[in-house]
Design a protein around this motif. Structure first.
Motif, PDB file in Angstrom:
ATOM      1  N   PRO A 249      58.651   7.127 -76.573  1.00  0.00           N
ATOM      2  CA  PRO A 249      57.695   8.173 -76.973  1.00  0.00           C
ATOM      3  C   PRO A 249      56.432   7.602 -77.616  1.00  0.00           C
ATOM      4  O   PRO A 249      55.327   8.096 -77.377  1.00  0.00           O
ATOM      5  N   LEU A 250      56.605   6.560 -78.424  1.00  0.00           N
ATOM      6  CA  LEU A 250      55.458   5.939 -79.077  1.00  0.00           C
ATOM      7  C   LEU A 250      54.529   5.313 -78.042  1.00  0.00           C
ATOM      8  O   LEU A 250      53.290   5.440 -78.133  1.00  0.00           O
ATOM      9  N   THR A 251      55.110   4.662 -77.043  1.00  0.00           N
ATOM     10  CA  THR A 251      54.315   4.024 -76.000  1.00  0.00           C
ATOM     11  C   THR A 251      53.590   5.052 -75.144  1.00  0.00           C
ATOM     12  O   THR A 251      52.416   4.878 -74.792  1.00  0.00           O
ATOM     13  N   LYS A 252      54.267   6.141 -74.814  1.00  0.00           N
ATOM     14  CA  LYS A 252      53.617   7.188 -74.023  1.00  0.00           C
ATOM     15  C   LYS A 252      52.490   7.838 -74.813  1.00  0.00           C
ATOM     16  O   LYS A 252      51.450   8.201 -74.241  1.00  0.00           O
ATOM     17  N   GLY A 253      52.673   7.983 -76.117  1.00  0.00           N
ATOM     18  CA  GLY A 253      51.601   8.510 -76.957  1.00  0.00           C
ATOM     19  C   GLY A 253      50.410   7.565 -76.978  1.00  0.00           C
ATOM     20  O   GLY A 253      49.248   7.998 -76.910  1.00  0.00           O
ATOM     21  N   TYR A 254      50.703   6.274 -77.065  1.00  0.00           N
ATOM     22  CA  TYR A 254      49.644   5.248 -77.030  1.00  0.00           C
ATOM     23  C   TYR A 254      48.857   5.328 -75.728  1.00  0.00           C
ATOM     24  O   TYR A 254      47.623   5.286 -75.722  1.00  0.00           O
ATOM     25  N   GLN A 255      49.582   5.475 -74.619  1.00  0.00           N
ATOM     26  CA  GLN A 255      48.912   5.557 -73.325  1.00  0.00           C
ATOM     27  C   GLN A 255      48.090   6.837 -73.194  1.00  0.00           C
ATOM     28  O   GLN A 255      47.035   6.847 -72.554  1.00  0.00           O
TER      29      GLN A 255
ATOM     30  N   VAL B 219      46.443   8.473 -75.514  1.00  0.00           N
ATOM     31  CA  VAL B 219      45.216   8.507 -76.314  1.00  0.00           C
ATOM     32  C   VAL B 219      44.330   7.282 -76.101  1.00  0.00           C
ATOM     33  O   VAL B 219      43.201   7.244 -76.597  1.00  0.00           O
ATOM     34  N   THR B 220      44.835   6.291 -75.365  1.00  0.00           N
ATOM     35  CA  THR B 220      44.082   5.052 -75.169  1.00  0.00           C
ATOM     36  C   THR B 220      43.475   5.006 -73.774  1.00  0.00           C
ATOM     37  O   THR B 220      44.198   5.119 -72.783  1.00  0.00           O
ATOM     38  N   PRO B 221      42.161   4.845 -73.670  1.00  0.00           N
ATOM     39  CA  PRO B 221      41.533   4.721 -72.349  1.00  0.00           C
ATOM     40  C   PRO B 221      42.103   3.529 -71.584  1.00  0.00           C
ATOM     41  O   PRO B 221      42.494   2.523 -72.179  1.00  0.00           O
ATOM     42  N   ASP B 222      42.161   3.654 -70.261  1.00  0.00           N
ATOM     43  CA  ASP B 222      42.734   2.593 -69.437  1.00  0.00           C
ATOM     44  C   ASP B 222      42.047   1.253 -69.662  1.00  0.00           C
ATOM     45  O   ASP B 222      42.696   0.203 -69.666  1.00  0.00           O
ATOM     46  N   VAL B 223      40.733   1.277 -69.844  1.00  0.00           N
ATOM     47  CA  VAL B 223      39.999   0.022 -70.023  1.00  0.00           C
ATOM     48  C   VAL B 223      40.421  -0.671 -71.324  1.00  0.00           C
ATOM     49  O   VAL B 223      40.477  -1.904 -71.395  1.00  0.00           O
ATOM     50  N   VAL B 224      40.748   0.129 -72.348  1.00  0.00           N
ATOM     51  CA  VAL B 224      41.204  -0.447 -73.614  1.00  0.00           C
ATOM     52  C   VAL B 224      42.619  -1.002 -73.454  1.00  0.00           C
ATOM     53  O   VAL B 224      42.936  -2.086 -73.949  1.00  0.00           O
TER      54      VAL B 224
END
Length: 221
Positions: free
Chosen positions: A40-46, A48-53
């Motif tokens: 869940p933490l990783t999916k949340g990171y993905q 809110v985080t732009p692909d380029v970041v």
């Protein structure tokens, strides 16, 4: 017989897993931790985080891994691989702004994934039995021992500021988990434990033999 990522492995004949009871317990523990916390933490990171970041973060940690990759290539007597890994680190750290941008790959400089577990294999050490480590996941006795020297040359562990070091460790765990989402889709079979085990052992054999997989694993320790 398990079929993982299109490769068949005869489990009873070729896989040394004498600690299967313990391993399955640790596998269940790790799966629970992954399901209720890390995934869940990783999916949340993905989310809110732009692909380029995300790409920049992955490039950053891949660049740091070239430090250990260079040293282990030298220890294995692979000077060409050591030079290429060092060149990647040098170019990506400078031109690539600390490794955020991977400029070495477009330049044709190949990355060689080398760690101390592979170094021990090159020195003739047997893999020993398969083992699932708490938090770290699938391994073998040889690869588990190799984690210690790899940690000693990890640039992240050299960061003096505790909060910064811990933040980098946490971010790397999330980045690593994010990279595994696609690989999970390749796992087949009714028993996920066996699928993960076989996929790990095949991958390690592939790396140890520099791209020539051999599924005849050690049966003795």
């Amino acid at each position: 017989m398990a079929d993982v990522a299109g490769v068949s492995v005869e489990d009873d004949q070729h896989v040394s897993d004498p600690w299967e009871g313990f391993n399955r317990a640790m596998f269940s523990f790790n799966e629970g931790l992954d399901t209720y916390a890390l995934k869940p933490l990783t999916k949340g990171y993905q989310a809110v985080t732009p692909d380029v970041v995300e790409t920049g973060v992955n490039n950053f940690f891949e660049n740091l891994s070239d430090v250990g990759g260079t040293l282990n290539a030298l220890l294995q007597g692979k000077p060409d691989a050591a030079v290429e890994n060092f060149a990647r680190f040098a170019f990506n750290t400078t031109i690539g702004l600390g490794g955020i941008f991977d400029v070495a790959t477009p330049m044709g400089i190949t990355k060689h994934e080398e760690d101390f577990g592979q170094t021990l294999a090159a020195w003739g050490a047997d893999s020993g039995p398969y083992v699932v480590l708490p938090l770290f996941g699938p391994s073998t006795v040889r690869d588990g021992i190799g984690l210690i020297p790899d940690a000693l040359v990890d640039p992240v562990n050299e960061v003096d500021h505790v909060r910064t070091r811990n933040s980098l460790i946490g971010l790397r765990i999330i980045d690593t988990r994010a990279q595994l989402f696609a690989a999970e889709e390749l796992l087949t079979g009714d028993d996920r434990y066996v699928a993960v085990r076989d996929a790990y052992l095949q991958r390690r054999e592939f790396l140890i033999n520099d791209g020539e997989a051999d599924v005849d694993y050690d049966n003795d320790f």
